[in-house]
Design a protein around this motif. Sequence first.
Motif, PDB file in Angstrom:
ATOM      1  N   GLU A   1       0.332  -1.177   0.224  1.00  0.00           N
ATOM      2  CA  GLU A   1       0.115   0.105   0.087  1.00  0.00           C
ATOM      3  C   GLU A   1       0.771   1.057  -0.143  1.00  0.00           C
ATOM      4  O   GLU A   1       0.410   2.290  -0.735  1.00  0.00           O
ATOM      5  CB  GLU A   1      -1.046   0.248   1.330  1.00  0.00           C
ATOM      6  CG  GLU A   1      -2.041   0.876   0.734  1.00  0.00           C
ATOM      7  CD  GLU A   1      -3.071   1.142   2.020  1.00  0.00           C
ATOM      8  OE1 GLU A   1      -2.585   0.358   3.173  1.00  0.00           O
ATOM      9  OE2 GLU A   1      -3.747   2.687   2.011  1.00  0.00           O
TER      10      GLU A   1
ATOM     11  N   ALA B   1      -5.417  -2.524  -3.417  1.00  0.00           N
ATOM     12  CA  ALA B   1      -6.347  -0.913  -3.900  1.00  0.00           C
ATOM     13  C   ALA B   1      -7.697  -0.671  -3.728  1.00  0.00           C
ATOM     14  O   ALA B   1      -7.771   0.003  -2.194  1.00  0.00           O
ATOM     15  CB  ALA B   1      -5.323  -0.775  -5.125  1.00  0.00           C
TER      16      ALA B   1
ATOM     17  N   LEU C   1      -7.838   2.850  -1.793  1.00  0.00           N
ATOM     18  CA  LEU C   1      -7.297   3.500  -2.754  1.00  0.00           C
ATOM     19  C   LEU C   1      -6.921   2.972  -4.504  1.00  0.00           C
ATOM     20  O   LEU C   1      -6.435   4.254  -4.885  1.00  0.00           O
ATOM     21  CB  LEU C   1      -5.497   3.276  -2.422  1.00  0.00           C
ATOM     22  CG  LEU C   1      -4.331   3.743  -2.683  1.00  0.00           C
ATOM     23  CD1 LEU C   1      -3.955   5.572  -2.311  1.00  0.00           C
ATOM     24  CD2 LEU C   1      -2.779   3.826  -2.839  1.00  0.00           C
ATOM     25  N   ILE C   2      -7.880   2.545  -4.449  1.00  0.00           N
ATOM     26  CA  ILE C   2      -8.385   2.219  -6.286  1.00  0.00           C
ATOM     27  C   ILE C   2      -8.284   4.485  -6.225  1.00  0.00           C
ATOM     28  O   ILE C   2      -8.641   4.058  -7.902  1.00  0.00           O
ATOM     29  CB  ILE C   2      -9.373   0.870  -6.256  1.00  0.00           C
ATOM     30  CG1 ILE C   2      -9.706   1.066  -7.306  1.00  0.00           C
ATOM     31  CG2 ILE C   2     -10.579   1.515  -5.842  1.00  0.00           C
ATOM     32  CD1 ILE C   2      -8.256   0.174  -7.927  1.00  0.00           C
TER      33      ILE C   2
ATOM     34  N   LEU D   1       2.392   1.740  -3.283  1.00  0.00           N
ATOM     35  CA  LEU D   1       1.949   2.041  -4.436  1.00  0.00           C
ATOM     36  C   LEU D   1       1.102   3.327  -4.225  1.00  0.00           C
ATOM     37  O   LEU D   1       1.217   4.037  -5.588  1.00  0.00           O
ATOM     38  CB  LEU D   1       0.548   1.561  -3.941  1.00  0.00           C
ATOM     39  CG  LEU D   1      -0.428   1.506  -6.104  1.00  0.00           C
ATOM     40  CD1 LEU D   1       0.141   1.251  -6.920  1.00  0.00           C
ATOM     41  CD2 LEU D   1      -1.828   0.428  -5.616  1.00  0.00           C
ATOM     42  N   ARG D   2       1.084   3.794  -3.013  1.00  0.00           N
ATOM     43  CA  ARG D   2       1.048   5.494  -2.509  1.00  0.00           C
ATOM     44  C   ARG D   2       2.175   6.631  -3.205  1.00  0.00           C
ATOM     45  O   ARG D   2       1.509   7.611  -4.493  1.00  0.00           O
ATOM     46  CB  ARG D   2       1.130   5.594  -1.614  1.00  0.00           C
ATOM     47  CG  ARG D   2      -0.528   5.605  -0.819  1.00  0.00           C
ATOM     48  CD  ARG D   2      -0.505   6.220   0.966  1.00  0.00           C
ATOM     49  NE  ARG D   2      -1.335   6.198   0.538  1.00  0.00           N
ATOM     50  CZ  ARG D   2      -2.676   6.119   0.968  1.00  0.00           C
ATOM     51  NH1 ARG D   2      -2.923   7.289   0.440  1.00  0.00           N
ATOM     52  NH2 ARG D   2      -3.979   5.401   1.623  1.00  0.00           N
TER      53      ARG D   2
ATOM     54  N   VAL E   1      -5.749   5.785  -7.964  1.00  0.00           N
ATOM     55  CA  VAL E   1      -5.352   5.018  -8.889  1.00  0.00           C
ATOM     56  C   VAL E   1      -6.643   4.953 -10.300  1.00  0.00           C
ATOM     57  O   VAL E   1      -5.743   5.469 -11.496  1.00  0.00           O
ATOM     58  CB  VAL E   1      -4.861   3.562  -8.403  1.00  0.00           C
ATOM     59  CG1 VAL E   1      -4.833   2.427  -9.783  1.00  0.00           C
ATOM     60  CG2 VAL E   1      -3.949   2.897  -7.856  1.00  0.00           C
TER      61      VAL E   1
END
Length: 282
Positions: A27, A80, A85-86, A30-31, A89
């Motif tokens: 996570e 995500a 967080l999706i 990915l951020r 994205v």
Amino acid sequence: HGENPDHSVAFYRLDMNEGMQQRMQIESGLRHALGNGELVLHYQPKFEIGSGRLVGAEALVRWQHPQRGMVPPSEFIPLAESTGLIVQVGEWVLEQACAQAAVWQGAGLPPFRLAVNVSAREFSASLPIRVADTLRRYRLDPAWLELEITESTLMRDVDAVIGIMDRINALGVALSLDDFGTGYSSLSYLKRFPIDTLKIDRSFTTGIPQGASDCAIAGTIIGMGHKLGHRVIAEGVETLEQLEFLRQAGCDEVQGYLYAKPLPAYEFETGLRENWLLLASG
Ligand code: C2E
Ligand code: CA
Ligand code: CA
Ligand code: CA
């Protein structure tokens, strides 16, 4: 079997901690990736069976990790989706796909729909507003854009979902229902949703032609889709036998490794220049 229960509990705890640690690492990574330009889109062409014409492409996200190399979406999209967080994205993917489509539009290519995958969590009232704003900023003809949603999106508040779909349709952006047949939505309520295209999931395509039930399911989706006024596309087409079955069954479009894998933009453009648009002109 002589197992020490304490032992297995200890192992279980260890696994859980490692799993959680790994999730947190992915996570935060990915951020970082979002802000750092590590995400890229690949593009896979879609063809009309009857004419062989290129009719669209699907944008599929990849994470170009500085150490781990190309990370497939299966390793970060579900995470995500569960963390939320999706949404960020998805914002990046829509922005990037429209930027790319605007380049192709500017190069004078005839429009083909670039399909963006949209997770259930992104399908909110702000989505049509964001889509409209993005089209405007890139001066992009909406004929270039399509959104692929899954049955899990339909499982939410039906009237709200239909309202959002109507607003997307009103913009001139197409909607398709992805991974069709793998979820739990009932057929009777499918007819309520303003959707252009049904997408037969790869798990059915894979069973063609040897699996009798996969063939039956694919044939049924095509027949029912057409009766409800939808176009039907099959994903994951890898063999000529699958293509032939789908052609006979009246399927409209195909996508799969038989034609091309998802490709980086410059390789996709090579395909456009050297093969696919030639198909388009006959
Ligand atoms: P999907 O939307 O069902 O996408 C189709 C997947 O099948 C892609 O995997 C594609 O590379 C793969 N595929 C296409 N043709 C063939 C074929 O002939 N044979 C085989 N074996 N595979 C084929 P990919 O790119 O790994 O994406 C996996 C999933 O990740 C997607 O499934 C989608 O659910 C999700 N995903 C990818 N990009 C995005 C995105 O930008 N946003 C969201 N929300 N989800 C995404
Ligand atoms: Ca898809
Ligand atoms: Ca799919
Ligand atoms: Ca699928």
